[in-house]
Scaffold this active site. Structure first.
Site, PDB file in Angstrom:
ATOM      1  N   LYS A   9       0.822  -1.198   0.000  1.00 30.80           N
ATOM      2  CA  LYS A   9       0.000   0.000   0.000  1.00 30.80           C
ATOM      3  C   LYS A   9       0.864   1.258   0.000  1.00 30.80           C
ATOM      4  O   LYS A   9       1.963   1.267   0.553  1.00 30.80           O
ATOM      5  CB  LYS A   9      -0.911   0.013   1.228  1.00 30.80           C
ATOM      6  N   PHE A  10       0.316   2.289  -0.627  1.00 34.00           N
ATOM      7  CA  PHE A  10       0.931   3.614  -0.661  1.00 34.00           C
ATOM      8  C   PHE A  10       2.313   3.589  -1.321  1.00 34.00           C
ATOM      9  O   PHE A  10       3.155   4.426  -1.035  1.00 34.00           O
ATOM     10  CB  PHE A  10       1.023   4.206   0.747  1.00 34.00           C
ATOM     11  N   ARG A  11       2.530   2.610  -2.185  1.00 37.07           N
ATOM     12  CA  ARG A  11       3.778   2.458  -2.905  1.00 37.07           C
ATOM     13  C   ARG A  11       4.979   2.218  -1.983  1.00 37.07           C
ATOM     14  O   ARG A  11       6.139   2.458  -2.350  1.00 37.07           O
ATOM     15  CB  ARG A  11       4.045   3.645  -3.831  1.00 37.07           C
ATOM     16  N   LEU A  12       4.711   1.733  -0.778  1.00 36.86           N
ATOM     17  CA  LEU A  12       5.780   1.381   0.155  1.00 36.86           C
ATOM     18  C   LEU A  12       6.096  -0.098  -0.037  1.00 36.86           C
ATOM     19  O   LEU A  12       5.905  -0.935   0.842  1.00 36.86           O
ATOM     20  CB  LEU A  12       5.357   1.689   1.599  1.00 36.86           C
TER      21      LEU A  12
END
Length: 206
Positions: free
Chosen positions: A181-184
């Site tokens: 998620k959230f490009r993490l």
């Protein structure tokens, strides 16, 4: 499979990149609608200009990752010239990617013969008929070549063409990437100086 089914701990607890790849490929075999063993292979020509194309991984073990091709094709000539290549697997439904870089060797004649014999008859004929990567004047010319080789090998076995064999990429770097998620995203890379040495492992920023 949801993204939370694979945790960061699953990465850090596995010190064998081949074992981790085997597990991911098994997951992909269950989830991907087409060709879970499809992989992009990148090479460079004599000028340093890169090329990339999709091939099918046919086997892998601790020695490396194997695919087969016409050695007179563009990728065949480029890989034989540089003896280095890179691979990228992308399993969209699993939101996973594996990247490899390393040296390339030619498989043994025994390995190439065994795989060639396992191919359907049409594929074996096609290996003789296709002058891969070279200009083709018409579809009819290809079909004519197929017909000619079909007649030539109408009786008996279809031998492996001398220009057709396999490459084994012996990785010095294997990177596992998993979407979060959230490009993490999770990224773990295994690396070694040569294919004969042991692996080191580190986590990378996404």
């Amino acid at each position: 499979m949801s993204e939370n089914q694979l945790t960061s701990g699953d990465f850090s607890e596995n010190d064998d990149p081949f074992g981790l790849f085997a597990a991911w490929l098994e997951d992909a075999t269950k989830s991907e609608p087409n060709d879970p063993n499809a992989v992009a292979v990148a090479s460079v020509d004599e000028t340093g200009m890169p090329n990339v194309r999709m091939v099918l991984l046919k086997e892998f073990d601790q020695r490396g990752f194997v695919f087969y091709t016409n050695f007179e094709s563009q990728k065949g000539r480029e890989i034989l010239g540089q003896r280095k290549a890179a691979m990228c697997f992308h399993w969209k439904t699993l939101r996973r990617q594996v990247r490899l870089r390393g040296e390339v060797e030619v498989v043994s004649d025994e390995e190439a013969d065994a795989y060639y014999r396992s191919r359907p008859l049409g594929s074996r004929i096609g290996a003789w008929a296709s002058r891969q990567s070279r200009p083709l004047e018409s579809r009819f010319a290809l079909e004519k070549a197929v017909a000619e080789y079909t007649a030539r090998f109408a009786l008996g076995d279809v031998p492996r063409p001398p220009h057709w064999s396999g490459f084994r990429l012996r990785p010095v770097s294997i990177e596992f990437w998993h979407d979060r998620k959230f490009r993490l995203h999770d990224r773990i890379v295994f690396s070694r100086a040569t294919p004969e040495e042991g692996w080191s492992k580190e986590r990378l920023y996404p």
